[in-house]
Design an enzyme around this catalytic site. Structure first.
Site, PDB file in Angstrom:
ATOM      1  N   SER A 148     -31.082   5.214  -1.906  1.00 33.35           N
ATOM      2  CA  SER A 148     -30.642   4.583  -0.672  1.00 33.35           C
ATOM      3  C   SER A 148     -30.006   3.035  -1.461  1.00 33.35           C
ATOM      4  CB  SER A 148     -31.864   4.003  -0.070  1.00 33.35           C
ATOM      5  OG  SER A 148     -31.583   3.466   1.291  1.00 33.35           O
ATOM      6  N   ASP A 299     -30.471  13.874   6.057  1.00 31.78           N
ATOM      7  CA  ASP A 299     -30.372  12.408   6.399  1.00 31.78           C
ATOM      8  C   ASP A 299     -29.040  12.112   7.136  1.00 31.78           C
ATOM      9  OD1 ASP A 299     -29.944   9.881   5.606  1.00 31.78           O
ATOM     10  OD2 ASP A 299     -30.186  10.047   3.608  1.00 31.78           O
ATOM     11  N   HIS A 332     -33.817  10.754   5.836  1.00 32.24           N
ATOM     12  CA  HIS A 332     -33.444   9.861   4.712  1.00 32.24           C
ATOM     13  C   HIS A 332     -34.732   9.288   3.873  1.00 32.24           C
ATOM     14  CE1 HIS A 332     -31.315   6.959   2.573  1.00 32.24           C
ATOM     15  NE2 HIS A 332     -32.233   5.613   2.742  1.00 32.24           N
TER      16      HIS A 332
END
Lengths: 354, 206
Positions: A148, A299, A332
């Site tokens: 991320s 995701d 995610h």
């Protein structure tokens, strides 16, 4: 089980920020696991995501229940093996977990920076980490890894300090936020700016929605009711998903500063490698690192096609890059929870660097 | 593995030193590893299987986990010297699309595939009445990833119909006696077909 202590490094010289402003002196909270070898060639920097901190692995010495956020990945015999590698993780500047951020005291005024804290970018965070590496006597990192926002930092390391990075592992990340991801950030920021105290849990709830996939929500909560057999026909908590989000939001307030959330999400929003460098190819043109890029199939916040764009740019430049698409229903969040396959890929990738 | 050696020795004659190679359906990466060692090629493998990707990582090969049925988008026109599709064509859902993609991204396209026209396979159907299996085609009908049944003759016809020019055909005989027979017998005698292709559009460039 061994416990770890958080350390602090202070650099007095002000940091020149991308915005043109300066910040200093700066302090970085960090932790290290494993030992640095004699040639200082086994150092791995782990970069944390939006709400992470320097406590990436093991039990914290202050509280045995306080486990590192990536403890499943870092430790003896684990993907990042502390028997072989020296792992470092530091809290980003702008954060609120020991590094200089909006809640820190501004030495010029003697009061907390608050919103007078300068806007920081991902490059600024990395620049501060570079100082820490210099302090630790590490001129070249064997690997920079992160998911991320951590992936954004990893890529920025490879771009901004090409000679200092031997391998780069960006996970579930992007070279720039999609307009949809940007929109979710903006709603969270608006909630905080309207009312920091009530806005932060809301922002966190929105965040959590984006970290899960529809499938993982269905698997985990479905439409199940929270400790009741029928609707309450009022506005108390009915659904399990509602209870989960509220809990996550409320828990977050205890451990996170609303201004830090604003500043860090702003840094994420501003991150755009093509804008900054002209194109993705130009961004990666001078990188020396071997890349291992991975995305998570479900995701939708940082979608696989965004990772593939990064990989294709590297391929066009003939740079060494491997791409893995992790098949997971968990959205995610999978980079923290469902990362067995990535854990299998990291050790041979590290060995291939020898 | 003799079959693999024969295939490799032919491929080595076709792949220049230090060329940029894309190996589609690269499997565990053994071919790319050999090409890197013997021809110092640069390049990438593409494979859909995670286990294969892992093997490639172990050998230090850059690999892209992806599905060839989605094409080669993101790879610019004529950006490779050689693109290989070795023993994978039989698993491809849209062969015309993929071959055109290969011709788009590379100057030279090399395709190898298991030849269902080989006499041993023909005789299994003829004498046993069963779907043939062999060293190259070890799967039963119900668990085979091979959704295409291709013969060397089929492939030549396919190329003619789709404006794909066959530059070279290399008969891969399992033993040296194969060469005693006329080339037109390749469909009967070869367990694998090997073709070098180019698009009619880029005629004369390579």
């Amino acid at each position: 089980m061994p416990t770890v202590a958080s350390l602090a490094f202070t650099s007095v010289e002000p940091l020149s920020l991308e915005s043109g402003q300066t910040l200093g002196p700066i302090t970085l909270a960090y932790e290290t696991y494993g030992s640095l070898n004699a040639s200082h060639s086994n150092a791995i920097l782990v970069c944390h995501a939006l709400s992470g901190d320097a406590h990436a692995a093991f039990q914290h010495e202050t509280d045995p229940t306080y486990m590192g956020w990536w403890d499943s990945f870092i430790g003896p015999g684990k993907a990042l093996d502390t028997d072989h590698y020296y792992i470092i993780c530091s809290n980003v500047i702008g954060g609120c977990k020991g590094s200089t951020g909006p809640a820190s005291i501004n030495p010029a005024t003697g009061t907390a920076y608050g919103t007078t804290f300068p806007i920081i970018t991902i490059s600024d965070m990395v620049k501060a980490q570079k100082r820490l590496m210099d302090h630790l006597g590490i001129s070249q990192l064997l690997m920079v890894i992160g998911g991320s926002m951590g992936g954004m930092q990893a890529m920025t390391w490879a771009i901004d300090f090409p000679d200092s990075v031997r391998s780069c592992v960006p996970i579930a990340t992007t070279s720039k936020l999609s307009p949809q991801a940007l929109a979710f950030d903006i709603v969270g920021q608006n909630a905080i700016m309207t009312n920091p105290e009530k806005g932060l849990p809301l922002a966190r709830m929105i965040g959590h929605i984006t970290y899960l996939s529809n499938e993982s929500m269905a698997l985990k909560f479905g439409r199940k009711l929270q400790e009741k057999t029928d609707y309450s026909y009022d506005f108390s908590t009915d659904f399990q998903i509602e209870s989960y989000l509220k809990y996550q939001g409320e828990k977050f307030v205890d451990r996170f500063d609303a201004n830090s959330y604003l500043y860090i999400t702003k840094a994420i929003d501003y991150f755009d490698l093509s804008k900054k460098h002209g194109s993705l190819e130009q961004a990666f043109a001078h990188t020396q690192a071997k890349f291992l890029v991975s995305a998570i199939s479900s995701d939708w916040l940082y979608q696989p096609h965004e990772s593939r764009e990064i990989v294709h740019a590297l391929m066009r430049l003939n740079k060494p890059v491997t791409y893995i698409e992790l098949d997971s229903p968990y959205g995610h969040d999978a980079f923290l929870m469902d990362n067995d396959k990535l854990a299998q890929a990291i050790p041979p990738f590290l060995e291939s660097l020898q | 593995m003799i079959q693999d050696d024969i295939l490799l020795s032919h491929l080595l004659t076709l792949i220049p030193h230090r060329s940029r190679v894309l190996d589609l359906g690269c499997g565990d990466g053994h071919l790319l590893a050999q090409l890197k060692r013997l021809r110092q090629v640069e390049g990438y493998g593409i494979d859909k299987s995670f286990d294969n990707v892992l093997s490639c990582i172990r050998q230090g090969i850059s690999v892209y986990q992806g599905n060839l049925n989605e094409g080669l988008s993101g790879i610019p026109d004529q950006s490779y010297d050689v693109v290989l599709l070795s023993q994978t064509l039989q698993e491809i859902r849209k062969p015309v699309f993929l071959l055109n993609e290969m011709l788009r991204v590379s100057k030279k396209v090399i395709v190898t595939f298991p030849n269902f026209g080989h006499w041993r396979l023909r005789s299994q159907i003829f004498f046993k009445g069963q779907t043939p299996t062999s060293e190259t085609l070890p799967f039963d009908w119900y668990d085979t990833p091979n959704i295409r049944i291709i013969t060397i003759k089929d492939f030549k016809k396919f190329c003619r119909h789709h404006g794909i020019q066959i530059l070279e055909e290399h008969p891969l005989y399992p033993n040296p006696f194969g060469h005693l027979f006329p080339k037109s017998w390749s469909n009967l005698l070869c367990e694998k077909g090997l073709f070098v292709l180019m698009s009619d559009r880029t005629e004369g460039e390579f």
